[in-house]
Design an enzyme around this catalytic site. Structure first.
Site, PDB file in Angstrom:
ATOM      1  N   PHE A   1       0.248  -4.414   9.256  1.00 50.96           N
ATOM      2  CA  PHE A   1       1.204  -3.975   8.253  1.00 50.96           C
ATOM      3  C   PHE A   1       2.584  -3.819   8.888  1.00 50.96           C
ATOM      4  O   PHE A   1       2.689  -3.549  10.095  1.00 50.96           O
ATOM      5  CB  PHE A   1       0.803  -2.601   7.697  1.00 50.96           C
TER       6      PHE A   1
ATOM      7  N   ARG B   1       0.830  -1.205   0.000  1.00 52.11           N
ATOM      8  CA  ARG B   1       0.000   0.000   0.000  1.00 52.11           C
ATOM      9  C   ARG B   1       0.869   1.261   0.000  1.00 52.11           C
ATOM     10  O   ARG B   1       1.900   1.291   0.667  1.00 52.11           O
ATOM     11  CB  ARG B   1      -0.870   0.079   1.280  1.00 52.11           C
TER      12      ARG B   1
END
Ligand SMILES: *[C@@H]1O[C@H](CO)[C@@H](O)[C@H](O)[C@H]1NC(C)=O
Length: 131
Positions: free
Chosen positions: A124, A101
């Site tokens: 993440f 991302r």
């Protein structure tokens, strides 16, 4: 269709030039897990995110709010939006978003890049340059 294909870059350019929109800084290349992205790829994904965001549009739910529960020390202040970056090209919502991302803030400033690769569950970890 030809008309739309011709018009879209013009619209995107207009949105990018509109006051308060798409003020993106050039940022460096990054590596997410084992996938490396050039600065141009990072910029393009961030620009795509910005264009959708400023138009109140989404591609398969992206971009959407990223709350930074992981506590990354991003380059710019939030609130943040996350958007997929893919080595196969710009994300349009058709295929899987993958693991990686880019993060922009609500002024379309590039904050960093993060990935699910190497993280547990739905968390993440930072790509190179984001910690
Ligand atoms: C985005 O980040 C810049 C740089 O930190 C900051 O000046 C701006 O206020 C931020 N935008 C929003 C909407 O928070």
């Amino acid at each position: 269709m030809q008309f739309l294909l011709t018009l879209f870059p013009l619209l995107a350019a207009f949105v990018a030039a509109a006051p308060g929109a798409a003020i993106l800084e050039d940022r460096a290349a990054t590596t997410c897990g084992s996938t490396s992205y050039s600065a141009a790829q990072v910029n393009a994904a961030s620009q795509q995110a910005c264009t959708y965001y400023k138009n109140n549009q989404q591609a398969n739910s992206y971009p959407h709010t990223y709350n930074n529960y992981e506590g990354f020390n991003f380059r710019v202040a939030g609130p943040y939006q996350e958007f997929p970056i893919k080595s196969s090209g710009l994300y349009t919502g058709v295929r899987s978003p993958g693991a990686d991302r880019v993060i922009i803030n609500a002024s379309c400033q590039q904050a960093g890049a993060i990935t699910h690769n190497g993280a547990s569950g739905n968390n993440f970890v930072g790509c190179s340059g984001t910690s």
